[in-house]
Write a protein that holds these residues in place. Structure first.
Motif, PDB file in Angstrom:
ATOM      1  N   LEU A 385       0.835  -1.260   0.199  1.00 23.17           N
ATOM      2  CA  LEU A 385       0.272  -0.107  -0.204  1.00 23.17           C
ATOM      3  C   LEU A 385       0.987   1.082   0.219  1.00 23.17           C
ATOM      4  O   LEU A 385       1.608   1.340   0.657  1.00 23.17           O
ATOM      5  N   CYS A 386       1.101   2.304  -1.259  1.00 21.95           N
ATOM      6  CA  CYS A 386       1.424   3.252  -1.067  1.00 21.95           C
ATOM      7  C   CYS A 386       1.216   4.470  -1.635  1.00 21.95           C
ATOM      8  O   CYS A 386      -0.081   4.027  -2.081  1.00 21.95           O
ATOM      9  N   SER A 387       1.925   5.297  -1.837  1.00 19.30           N
ATOM     10  CA  SER A 387       1.645   6.729  -2.685  1.00 19.30           C
ATOM     11  C   SER A 387       2.252   7.413  -3.836  1.00 19.30           C
ATOM     12  O   SER A 387       3.971   6.985  -2.579  1.00 19.30           O
ATOM     13  N   PRO A 388       2.269   8.338  -3.775  1.00 17.64           N
ATOM     14  CA  PRO A 388       3.244   8.828  -4.739  1.00 17.64           C
ATOM     15  C   PRO A 388       4.495   9.407  -3.509  1.00 17.64           C
ATOM     16  O   PRO A 388       3.849  10.390  -2.902  1.00 17.64           O
ATOM     17  N   LEU A 389       6.040   9.197  -3.893  1.00 16.77           N
ATOM     18  CA  LEU A 389       6.852  10.081  -3.130  1.00 16.77           C
ATOM     19  C   LEU A 389       6.863  12.040  -3.830  1.00 16.77           C
ATOM     20  O   LEU A 389       8.033  11.668  -4.396  1.00 16.77           O
ATOM     21  N   LEU A 390       6.448  12.660  -3.312  1.00 17.50           N
ATOM     22  CA  LEU A 390       6.875  14.212  -3.967  1.00 17.50           C
ATOM     23  C   LEU A 390       6.359  14.854  -2.402  1.00 17.50           C
ATOM     24  O   LEU A 390       5.726  15.402  -1.789  1.00 17.50           O
ATOM     25  N   ARG A 391       6.897  15.825  -3.026  1.00 18.50           N
ATOM     26  CA  ARG A 391       6.984  17.094  -2.103  1.00 18.50           C
ATOM     27  C   ARG A 391       7.001  18.269  -2.535  1.00 18.50           C
ATOM     28  O   ARG A 391       6.672  19.187  -1.423  1.00 18.50           O
ATOM     29  N   THR A 392       7.177  18.510  -3.932  1.00 20.27           N
ATOM     30  CA  THR A 392       6.503  19.808  -4.189  1.00 20.27           C
ATOM     31  C   THR A 392       5.307  19.645  -5.514  1.00 20.27           C
ATOM     32  O   THR A 392       5.776  19.042  -5.785  1.00 20.27           O
ATOM     33  N   LEU A 393       5.211  20.801  -6.130  1.00 21.79           N
ATOM     34  CA  LEU A 393       3.792  20.995  -6.810  1.00 21.79           C
ATOM     35  C   LEU A 393       5.064  20.936  -8.253  1.00 21.79           C
ATOM     36  O   LEU A 393       4.413  20.738  -9.126  1.00 21.79           O
ATOM     37  N   HIS A 394       6.905  21.280  -8.105  1.00 19.03           N
ATOM     38  CA  HIS A 394       7.706  21.700  -9.034  1.00 19.03           C
ATOM     39  C   HIS A 394       7.636  19.634  -9.230  1.00 19.03           C
ATOM     40  O   HIS A 394       7.707  19.104 -10.518  1.00 19.03           O
ATOM     41  N   GLU A 395       7.895  18.790  -8.303  1.00 16.87           N
ATOM     42  CA  GLU A 395       7.939  17.552  -8.857  1.00 16.87           C
ATOM     43  C   GLU A 395       6.970  16.952  -9.440  1.00 16.87           C
ATOM     44  O   GLU A 395       7.214  16.424  -9.708  1.00 16.87           O
ATOM     45  N   LEU A 396       5.224  16.944  -8.891  1.00 17.07           N
ATOM     46  CA  LEU A 396       4.222  17.016  -9.319  1.00 17.07           C
ATOM     47  C   LEU A 396       3.988  17.032 -11.099  1.00 17.07           C
ATOM     48  O   LEU A 396       3.852  16.443 -11.897  1.00 17.07           O
ATOM     49  N   GLU A 397       4.663  17.844 -11.209  1.00 15.77           N
ATOM     50  CA  GLU A 397       4.558  18.701 -12.974  1.00 15.77           C
ATOM     51  C   GLU A 397       6.098  17.533 -13.721  1.00 15.77           C
ATOM     52  O   GLU A 397       5.646  17.662 -15.004  1.00 15.77           O
ATOM     53  N   GLU A 398       7.256  17.964 -12.830  1.00 18.09           N
ATOM     54  CA  GLU A 398       8.276  16.808 -13.601  1.00 18.09           C
ATOM     55  C   GLU A 398       7.768  16.002 -14.035  1.00 18.09           C
ATOM     56  O   GLU A 398       7.680  15.248 -15.208  1.00 18.09           O
ATOM     57  N   ARG A 399       6.792  15.063 -12.896  1.00 16.75           N
ATOM     58  CA  ARG A 399       6.920  14.210 -13.461  1.00 16.75           C
ATOM     59  C   ARG A 399       5.013  13.730 -15.059  1.00 16.75           C
ATOM     60  O   ARG A 399       4.679  12.282 -14.837  1.00 16.75           O
ATOM     61  N   GLN A 400       4.816  14.929 -15.042  1.00 18.90           N
ATOM     62  CA  GLN A 400       3.134  14.482 -15.582  1.00 18.90           C
ATOM     63  C   GLN A 400       2.334  14.106 -14.759  1.00 18.90           C
ATOM     64  O   GLN A 400       1.563  13.829 -15.987  1.00 18.90           O
ATOM     65  N   MET A 401       2.224  13.967 -14.010  1.00 12.50           N
ATOM     66  CA  MET A 401       1.712  14.275 -13.280  1.00 12.50           C
ATOM     67  C   MET A 401       0.815  15.477 -12.238  1.00 12.50           C
ATOM     68  O   MET A 401       0.630  16.800 -12.344  1.00 12.50           O
ATOM     69  N   HIS A 402      -1.252  14.903 -12.094  1.00 14.24           N
ATOM     70  CA  HIS A 402      -1.690  15.806 -11.388  1.00 14.24           C
ATOM     71  C   HIS A 402      -2.371  15.328 -10.278  1.00 14.24           C
ATOM     72  O   HIS A 402      -2.257  14.705  -9.771  1.00 14.24           O
ATOM     73  N   ILE A 403      -2.883  16.191  -9.674  1.00  9.08           N
ATOM     74  CA  ILE A 403      -3.678  16.173  -7.747  1.00  9.08           C
ATOM     75  C   ILE A 403      -4.449  15.217  -8.442  1.00  9.08           C
ATOM     76  O   ILE A 403      -4.916  13.855  -8.045  1.00  9.08           O
ATOM     77  N   ALA A 404      -5.408  14.954  -9.475  1.00  4.03           N
ATOM     78  CA  ALA A 404      -6.167  14.082  -9.277  1.00  4.03           C
ATOM     79  C   ALA A 404      -5.337  12.972  -9.637  1.00  4.03           C
ATOM     80  O   ALA A 404      -6.586  11.686  -8.920  1.00  4.03           O
TER      81      ALA A 404
END
Length: 671
Positions: A385-404
């Motif tokens: 059971l896991c979650s993506p290990l993200l610290r900032t919105l910048h890291e989210l964008e770098e992986r082309q992911m979204h909050i959704a």
């Protein structure tokens, strides 16, 4: 990070003082202060510990244990108190969750350095694994890349056990090896942890004085309680007690802890209820938990959440091996089911393998997942059971992911947004810390420059006069009833100037005046001024002293000796000087605003000048007043007789020969 070194500095300053810290840091060759979020080399900490052991004469294990105890208190004072207290309800849970705390802190600290364009470094924290033993003790496994620091652990854990759980523990090393199971080849220390409760005096007295009463009450409870309920209650109390390594307690104390006060009813243990069949279909489960994976003993993937399939397309092919697409970042163990089971209480961090990603994605940073492992015995499979290990919105964008892409119930959504704000606050805090350090350094430099300025000012004016001028006060002229004034000049100075280059004259006078200036310090006389080759000093001004004549006389004897070491640039032989001394009253005060000077006025100054001008080369010419002051002071003097003095008529004068009791080294201030 600087937090560790700051703690070490605080310990030394608090226990041994600022001077000890200054001595320690100079021997270790490190700076005076450290920034909390700055990354420093491990060698700095190791150097400080090593020098502390040598300076204090204390073994390393004792120093490190004391540092561990202090580090725990320092963390509490630094705002981590509540965070530490909520790690677990007992010591076992506390230690078990230390890795989770380090994982959280690594997010904050790494996010901080990632936010900065200067640093990008992962926190390299130690790892802990704890095992319960049947006798109530525990085995604590400690893993670290930094060798030789294991003795900090008993200090930290011991302080936490006493503060949070009111228990004293003893820790001894039972095994110390290179960990072969971990790819990092870290140091692996195994501690045996045994613990005992700490009773207050009141508790001990009450417990010992009422043993008979407790025994009688115990019999009454046993007769009323059902044996099966009692056994179940005891198990519940054992499982939920504050001490994970329970000490031997009386039967009555166990019962008393599970009785509802005022009602006398036995509390039954909690038994969860499970449905006969799982009321969740596979599609809903994979959508509701978009980041999860199920794999068997051979690491074959049996199931994966929808979001993780989207980010790692290879997982849509069921039956592929998990280690083909992921590597384990934390804990550093081989990717086998047995290793995972051994560290099942740790948080696991997976990272995607770049070579297995689509070609167009290979420029992106690799995805990291963090979560827990759950072994499903009936299926012989592991649930991650896991979650993506993200610290900032910048890291989210770098992986082309979204909050959704993250499930609404997953707090990672909130953490990313909150951490963004926290990063800005931390950056501001770090800037303030840097500014504070810059101001401290500037203040230190300013203080050094101030001392230089004061030293220069005190060389021009008496200290008490200079201080009054600095404070904006007017310096009143002062009358001194008796002092001794000396004048000297170089014989045939005019002829020397006519035959030499100006630079030669400057070098000659500088060499001579440096010698004379040192003598003023030796004999504590005040240098009034120099004009050309003339040198003027006074004893008894600006601070009146009864020995003013003796001081000036000894200074004059030193001048004659010192002049022999100064070369005449024309003849190459030592220069000759004339010295004149007179004793009498003067008026002294500050003259002028620009380049103010402390000047002496009165007939005493004129007579002293006449004694010098009417003197003999390499001789010290004394007036009758000066002679009378030195007559009974162990000085050898000869009578010159009566001479005609310009502007003063006939005067009876003398020559000073030597000091009968002082050696040449004493006169010159040599050791």
């Amino acid at each position: 990070y600087g937090f560790i070194n700051t703690c070490l500095k605080s310990l030394v300053v608090e226990k041994y003082g600022e001077e000890m810290w200054e001595k320690l840091r100079l021997q270790a060759g490190v700076q005076d202060s450290f920034l909390t979020f700055e990354v420093y080399k491990d060698e700095i900490t190791m150097q400080l510990v090593d020098k502390a052991c040598k300076i204090l004469g204390v073994p390393a294990d004792i120093v490190l244990r004391e540092f561990g105890e202090y580090f725990f208190e320092f963390c509490k004072r630094s705002g981590y108190d509540h965070m530490l207290r909520t790690l677990g309800g007992n010591l076992y849970e506390f230690i078990e969750n230390l890795d989770a705390l380090h994982s959280y802190l690594s997010l904050s600290y790494q996010a901080r350095v990632s936010f900065s364009p200067v640093f990008l470094q992962e926190m390299n924290a130690p790892s802990f694994r704890v095992e319960k033993n049947e006798d109530g003790s525990m085995h604590l496994h400690y893993y670290s890349d930094r060798r030789g620091l294991c003795h900090i652990v008993p200090g930290i854990i011991g302080a936490a056990a006493l503060d949070f759980f009111n228990i004293e523990i003893s820790m001894e090393i039972v095994n110390q090896t290179e960990e072969e199971e971990r790819t990092g080849k870290k140091e692996h220390i195994v501690f045996l942890v045994t613990q005992n409760p700490v009773f207050s005096y009141k508790e001990r007295s009450a417990f010992s004085c009422s043993s008979q009463y407790l025994a009688d009450s115990e019999n009454q409870v046993e007769s009323r309680a059902n044996k099966e309920d009692l056994e179940k209650a005891k198990n519940t109390a054992r499982d939920r007690g504050s001490s994970v390594c329970p000490v031997k307690k009386s039967h009555w104390k166990t019962i008393r802890g599970i009785i509802t006060l005022g009602k006398g009813k036995l509390l039954r243990g909690f038994d969860p209820v499970y449905p006969k069949s799982l009321w969740v279909d596979a599609k809903t489960f994979c959508n509701g938990l978009p980041f999860h994976m199920v794999f068997d003993k051979e690491l074959r993937v049996k199931q994966a959440g929808v979001s993780i399939q989207k980010l790692v397309p290879g997982l849509q092919t069921m039956g592929i091996c998990l280690d083909q697409y992921f590597s384990i970042i934390h804990p550093e163990v081989p990717f086998t089911i047995s290793s995972i089971q051994k560290f099942i209480n740790s948080q696991f961090v997976f990272q995607t393998r770049r070579e297995m990603m689509p070609e167009s994605w290979k420029h992106r940073p690799m995805l990291e997942l963090r979560g827990q492992m759950i072994w499903m015995e009936s299926l012989q499979c592991m649930l991650y059971l896991c979650s993506p290990l993200l610290r900032t919105l910048h890291e989210l964008e770098e992986r082309q992911m979204h909050i959704a892409d993250i499930a609404p119930h997953d707090v990672t959504r909130d953490l990313i947004l909150l951490n963004q704000q926290r990063l800005a606050e931390m950056e501001l805090s770090n800037q303030l810390e840097r500014k504070k350090e810059e101001l401290r350094i500037l203040s230190k430099h300013l203080e050094e420059e101030k001392k230089k300025t004061e030293a220069l000012l005190y060389a021009m004016l008496p200290q008490h006069v200079a201080n009054q001028l600095k404070e904006g006060k007017q310096v009143e002229a002062g009358e001194f009833k008796e002092c001794t004034i000396l004048f000297s000049d170089v014989v045939t100075f005019t002829n020397i100037c006519a035959q030499c280059e100006p630079i030669q004259i400057v070098l000659m006078l500088n060499s001579m005046y440096l010698r004379f200036d040192r003598l003023t310090t030796v004999h504590d006389v005040y240098k009034v001024e120099t004009i050309g080759d003339a040198y003027m000093v006074v004893g008894g001004v600006p601070v009146p002293v009864p020995t003013h004549a003796e001081r000036v006389a000894n200074f004059a004897l030193g001048m004659i000796i010192a002049a022999k070491g100064v070369q005449n640039p024309v003849s190459g032989s030592p220069i000759q000087i004339r010295v004149g001394i007179h004793t009498g009253p003067v008026l002294a005060g500050v003259v002028g605003e620009k380049m103010p000077r402390y000047c002496l006025f009165g007939d005493t100054v004129n007579i002293a000048s006449r004694m010098e001008s009417h003197g003999v080369p390499s001789k010290i010419h004394l007036s009758s007043n000066a002679y009378q002051c030195l007559k009974y002071k162990n000085f050898e003097m000869t009578e010159r007789g009566e001479i005609e003095v310009k502007g003063k008529g006939k005067m009876h004068t003398y020559f000073l020969i030597r000091n009968k009791t002082a050696t040449e080294n004493e006169i010159m201030g040599r050791p």
